[in-house]
Motif scaffolding. Sequence first.
Motif, mmCIF file in Angstrom:
data_model
loop_
_atom_site.group_PDB
_atom_site.id
_atom_site.type_symbol
_atom_site.label_atom_id
_atom_site.label_comp_id
_atom_site.label_asym_id
_atom_site.label_seq_id
_atom_site.Cartn_x
_atom_site.Cartn_y
_atom_site.Cartn_z
ATOM 1 N N ASP A 130 8.492 -2.858 -4.942
ATOM 2 C CA ASP A 130 8.176 -4.025 -5.781
ATOM 3 C C ASP A 130 8.136 -5.331 -4.992
ATOM 4 N N THR A 159 -5.913 -9.816 -10.223
ATOM 5 C CA THR A 159 -5.673 -8.653 -9.369
ATOM 6 C C THR A 159 -6.237 -8.843 -7.971
ATOM 7 N N GLN A 185 -3.495 -15.915 -3.284
ATOM 8 C CA GLN A 185 -3.254 -14.474 -3.299
ATOM 9 C C GLN A 185 -3.236 -13.903 -1.882
ATOM 10 N N LEU A 238 2.910 -11.953 -6.682
ATOM 11 C CA LEU A 238 1.573 -11.457 -7.002
ATOM 12 C C LEU A 238 1.605 -10.777 -8.359
ATOM 13 N N GLU A 239 0.632 -11.094 -9.174
ATOM 14 C CA GLU A 239 0.572 -10.555 -10.539
ATOM 15 C C GLU A 239 0.246 -9.071 -10.540
ATOM 16 N N ASP A 240 -0.737 -8.682 -9.719
ATOM 17 C CA ASP A 240 -1.165 -7.281 -9.689
ATOM 18 C C ASP A 240 -1.882 -6.997 -8.377
ATOM 19 N N VAL A 241 -1.433 -5.961 -7.675
ATOM 20 C CA VAL A 241 -2.109 -5.514 -6.450
ATOM 21 C C VAL A 241 -2.487 -4.055 -6.636
ATOM 22 N N GLN A 242 -3.741 -3.755 -6.428
ATOM 23 C CA GLN A 242 -4.219 -2.382 -6.505
ATOM 24 C C GLN A 242 -4.550 -1.886 -5.102
ATOM 25 N N LYS A 259 5.525 -8.016 -6.204
ATOM 26 C CA LYS A 259 6.060 -8.885 -7.261
ATOM 27 C C LYS A 259 7.004 -9.919 -6.669
ATOM 28 N N ALA A 296 4.518 -1.613 -2.219
ATOM 29 C CA ALA A 296 4.267 -1.117 -3.578
ATOM 30 C C ALA A 296 5.489 -0.383 -4.122
ATOM 31 N N LYS A 331 -7.477 -6.454 -4.972
ATOM 32 C CA LYS A 331 -7.826 -5.068 -4.693
ATOM 33 C C LYS A 331 -7.957 -4.869 -3.184
#
Length: 339
Positions: free
Chosen positions: A64, A43, A241, A71-75, A67, A61, A45
């Motif tokens: 999408d 992730t 990332q 990127l696997e996960d963005v918070q 993605k 966001a 952050k």
Amino acid sequence: MKYSSIKSKISRAAIAFGVIGALAHAVPASAADTIPTQPEAGTFKLGIEPWLGYGQWHVAAAKDLFKAAKLEDVQLVNFTEDKDLNAALASGQLDGANIATHTAMAMVAAGLPVKIVSLLDFSLSADAIIAGSDIKSVADLKGKNVAYEEGTTSDILLNYALASQGMTIDDITKVPMPAADAGSALIAGRVPVAVTYEPYISSARAQDKNVQLLFAAGEDPGLVSDVFVVRDDVLKSKPGQVLAMLKAWDLALAEYKANTADSRAIIAKAVGASPEDLATAFDGVQYYTTAEANKAFAGDFKTKTFVDVQKAAKTAGILTQDVSVEQMLDPSFVDAANK
């Protein structure tokens, strides 16, 4: 809100988390050739506040595009006050953040191990001194009550405007308050002058047609600007990332240009306003692609913007010591994004 005073808070946070002087070495200039094109797992952050200049992250966001950048996960971690965002960044709870250029300077001066990796936006008319029709010029501010948030871009803009007329902050009567409240104070007649930013400028002008822009940030483009900063340890541990985040920003900005109305609706919702309320506000913000940021880093940002912001921040008392471009800037990621 978006640029609250950070001097003492940063120093305490830096000491508390043992980061003064730590990880102070920049990524080598040749890093652009070695930054992986595939982002690392896990992730990212990102600290964010409700400001138009950060809007492309919300577009990314919603569409999408994180993605799409692999990127696997963005918070997106939301904050309403700088002091909380700064503490989270200092403690390692965030990998990166969107902050004002002068805030980044204050962080580095306090010893926080962060680098500017891209330029996000310039505020042109989206930060301004506003007043009623009876005040015609900055020179007319002498002796007047002025509402503004100390230690912020409003502070910088006010000091810069006064200096342009051979005046100082001592020539006005300070009325400290959050930028979110300054416009309302003007409309209510509690002060004759306010320094604030969008969407509060548009809101004030909608309520009173006599409210005018007396002095806007665009008088010195870049004086009020925002940057994407990343912790030094993240630049070393998750460079892929960071590069992918910049690619996602570019994808979002391309989407914004292709589908402006839809993108502005997304951003307006994220900052707590309606597209109608911000109809003219967006025109006061100049967004930067990574290619444009790369060009700026090699030219005007380094030679003019950085110098002007540092001088204004010192005049406002926000910055008490000089920092250098070399200490703060890592252009290798915007370089890699455009290879």
